[in-house]
Motif scaffolding. Sequence first.
Motif: not given
Length: 158
Positions: A96, A142-146, A148
Amino acid sequence: MSRPPITKAGSERLRAELEKLKFVDRPRIIAAIAEARAHGDLKENAEYHAAREQQSFAEGRIGQLESLLSNAEVIDVTQLNPGNRVVFGAIVDLEDEDSGTAVTYQIVGDLEADIKLRMIAVSSPIARALIGKSAGDSFEFTAPNGVKHYEIIGVRYE
């Protein structure tokens, strides 16, 4: 209609589950039903109703597994030769870029995906972002929380 892909290892896991359901669980449940029947009055016999519910679940899962396995296309990832590119079956080491956290995922078929085992479905957003990339590439998804941002540290096939 295309056949859903599954890794050879995933196919073997599902076949092992099917064998257990057919030859261990099914006979055990049948014996439990017979024993509960022997207790008499089936209307108020909780053991009988519980065993019948287990039987229903097991038979449903057996049917589901047989259907999945008969329709799936088994892919032996050890026979692929994509170099260091990410394709179906790849085990990908990621970092990450925001937090520096390392994570490893294997891209597998939808039938065998299990996030607890770090096996992600080929149809998932992160897998779609990874396909075709190589070690050293950076990508975002795009992940559910923004959004990455990751870097691909390594790609291997086992």
